[in-house]
Write a protein that holds these residues in place. Structure first.
Motif, PDB file in Angstrom:
ATOM      1  N   TYR A 116       0.841  -1.186   0.000  1.00 52.71           N
ATOM      2  CA  TYR A 116       0.000   0.000   0.000  1.00 52.71           C
ATOM      3  C   TYR A 116       0.884   1.246   0.000  1.00 52.71           C
ATOM      4  O   TYR A 116       1.945   1.277   0.623  1.00 52.71           O
ATOM      5  N   TYR A 117       0.414   2.280  -0.700  1.00 50.71           N
ATOM      6  CA  TYR A 117       1.146   3.530  -0.789  1.00 50.71           C
ATOM      7  C   TYR A 117       0.195   4.683  -0.498  1.00 50.71           C
ATOM      8  O   TYR A 117      -0.851   4.809  -1.153  1.00 50.71           O
ATOM      9  N   GLY A 118       0.548   5.512   0.482  1.00 47.50           N
ATOM     10  CA  GLY A 118      -0.299   6.625   0.857  1.00 47.50           C
ATOM     11  C   GLY A 118       0.266   7.951   0.373  1.00 47.50           C
ATOM     12  O   GLY A 118       1.482   8.185   0.459  1.00 47.50           O
ATOM     13  N   LYS A 119      -0.611   8.813  -0.138  1.00 43.42           N
ATOM     14  CA  LYS A 119      -0.231  10.139  -0.604  1.00 43.42           C
ATOM     15  C   LYS A 119      -1.230  11.157  -0.079  1.00 43.42           C
ATOM     16  O   LYS A 119      -2.322  10.817   0.372  1.00 43.42           O
ATOM     17  N   VAL A 120      -0.843  12.427  -0.183  1.00 43.00           N
ATOM     18  CA  VAL A 120      -1.759  13.539   0.043  1.00 43.00           C
ATOM     19  C   VAL A 120      -1.812  14.345  -1.239  1.00 43.00           C
ATOM     20  O   VAL A 120      -0.779  14.615  -1.860  1.00 43.00           O
ATOM     21  N   LYS A 121      -3.029  14.723  -1.653  1.00 40.34           N
ATOM     22  CA  LYS A 121      -3.213  15.506  -2.866  1.00 40.34           C
ATOM     23  C   LYS A 121      -4.151  16.678  -2.575  1.00 40.34           C
ATOM     24  O   LYS A 121      -4.814  16.723  -1.533  1.00 40.34           O
ATOM     25  N   VAL A 122      -4.205  17.633  -3.512  1.00 34.02           N
ATOM     26  CA  VAL A 122      -5.110  18.759  -3.380  1.00 34.02           C
ATOM     27  C   VAL A 122      -5.786  18.977  -4.723  1.00 34.02           C
ATOM     28  O   VAL A 122      -5.147  18.923  -5.778  1.00 34.02           O
TER      29      VAL A 122
END
Length: 500
Positions: A116-122
């Protein structure tokens, strides 16, 4: 006789007092709720904006993270509603973080090649950009979070290499140049070996609400709040349960409000038409912040030997069933101490893990942190004599799957250790569910989970002939299935010792 080392110094103390109260009980917001299930909520009442995740049973609706934006009524007003996708761990999930002048911040978790890979986006006016957070790593299929009203802080719930439990809370600060610093753990005074999720930071940037399944709650997840005590972001007041007006025997998460607004919003699975419903409750919150004051503080650096007033930290290893002391070993790294009477003195609380073991018992690992109190602390070990049945409390699975949550191997490694230390032992792994849902699917799921556990133990060099397995579904409850609080006790993996 030596005494503990005492250091006196002056520190700045910020006295913050918060009073949280509610007018009546929570009520559902029917215009927002669907059988798909709602979760991971964030709001901006001043602009009448709300966002949450809908759980779609593993079926991707589209490639866009925001698959639905529409106007819906809440009370007498019309709000803009942003709906995100969650594929229940099969492909990944998205969850909103919060609205800012830059756009709508959100989490994205993807699954690729077994990781699993977690990111933050806008998202801003339809344009999606990555939020660069150095060294951000999330091993969990779930990632939730919030962003402060002033846009200077994000708090994320994720599983990294230094988490104490499954998901911990982390602070991400914005630097003076507008970029984001790396995520830092909020500390083991707040985070536990259980899950801390769906944080919400009030406008004072000190009052933190979050959901957790730590012991002492009323359901599977309860909502709590705590007050940050200094600028380290690692010192917190004792978390306070929001109480029965909010928390139920179900799961409550994603609490949020805005200063001056009449209503606070949250998610509850109690009597919902899906996995969760959007709720609201009339809310009062008063915070008084004193000016900075110099306070003389006493710090105990380390206890070097037992003192007459009993301030030394002692650990006593006992039999979990009889309470009798056990001759045992304490292992810290490559250091080992023998306690013929099962009693050990702890010289320093260093937040390291230490293992306790006794021949014929399942070892246990604890953390040397400030939960250990001066005086005698007990560590209870379970016997592995023939006929013993031991529940593996920390062997956890992603919802609806046989995929173990990262960290479950820690407890399974203890099972491997006891099998290596006691070569004549054979065991029967048992998988159990509660009685909700399709009984046949529950049975199949429990069998699949047992196979996963057995496969891991065998992969560590244990002969397959020593490990049997069977799934029981919901046929062997150890507690009532009437409430979520007792149902969760029935969802378990355990092993029975067949021969010793």
């Amino acid at each position: 006789m030596k005494s503990s080392i005492i250091i006196l110094f002056l520190t700045l103390s910020i006295n913050v007092i918060a009073q949280v109260s509610f007018d009546g009980n929570g009520e559902t917001v029917d215009s927002l709720n669907t059988p798909n299930g709602q979760n991971y909520l964030t709001i901006d009442p001043s602009k009448k904006l709300i966002a949450f995740t809908e759980e779609k049973g593993g079926l991707p609706i589209s490639d866009s993270p925001i698959f639905n934006e529409q106007s819906r009524p809440i009370g007498l007003d019309s709000w803009s509603v942003f709906t995100f996708q969650d594929w229940l761990g099969q492909k990944g999930m998205t969850s909103p973080i919060g609205f800012t002048s830059e756009g709508l911040y959100y989490n994205e978790v993807t699954f690729d090649k077994g990781m699993y890979y977690g990111k933050v986006k806008v998202s801003s006016d339809g344009v999606i950009s990555d939020v660069e957070i150095p060294f951000l790593k999330n091993k969990s299929p779930i990632q939730s979070g919030c962003i402060s009203k002033d846009g200077q802080y994000m708090i994320l719930s994720l599983e990294a290499n230094n988490t104490r439990g499954v998901e911990d809370l982390y602070i991400v600060k914005r630097k003076s140049d507008g970029s984001w610093d790396r995520a830092k753990n909020l500390g083991f005074q707040l985070n536990t070996e259980f899950q801390e999720i769906t944080p919400f930071l009030a406008e004072d940037n000190r009052t933190l609400f979050f959901a957790t399944n730590r012991p002492g709650g009323q359901g599977s997840f309860d909502l709590y709040y705590t007050i940050r005590q200094d600028e380290s972001w690692r010192s917190w007041s004792e978390p306070v349960n929001l109480g029965p007006q909010i928390n139920s025997t179900g799961a409550e998460t994603s609490f949020g409000y805005q200063d001056g607004a009449e209503w606070a919003y949250y998610i509850s699975s109690q009597d919902s038409d899906g996995y969760g419903d959007v709720m609201r409750v009339k809310f009062k919150e008063d915070i008084e912040e004193d000016t900075l004051t110099a306070v003389e503080t006493e710090v105990v650096e380390a206890v070097t030997s037992e003192t007459e007033d009993g301030n030394s930290i002692m650990i006593k290893v006992i039999d979990a069933k009889t309470g009798e002391s056990l001759p045992s070993e304490m292992i810290l790294g490559d250091q080992k101490k023998i306690g013929a009477n099962g009693l050990f003195k702890i010289d320093t609380l260093n937040n390291l893990e230490v293992e306790f073991k006794s021949l014929g018992y399942l070892p246990k690992v604890i953390l040397l942190d400030d939960q250990l109190q001066p005086g005698e602390n007990e560590v209870a070990l379970s016997s592995v004599a023939k006929g013993s049945v031991i529940t593996l409390d920390h062997v956890l699975f992603h919802r609806g799957t046989a995929n173990m949550i990262d960290g479950s191997e820690k407890e399974l490694n203890l099972v491997v250790e006891v099998l290596n230390d006691n070569p004549k032992i054979t065991i029967l792994l048992k998988g159990h569910t509660d009685n909700t849902g399709d009984p046949i699917k529950n049975l199949q799921l429990s069998e699949a989970r047992v196979k996963s556990v057995k496969a891991y133990i065998i992969s560590q060099g244990i002969s397959a002939f020593r490990v049997r397995g069977k799934g029981y579904g919901g046929n062997e409850p150890i507690a009532s299935n009437a409430t979520e609080e007792t149902r969760k006790l029935n969802r378990r993996v355990e092993f029975e010792v067949l021969a010793d």
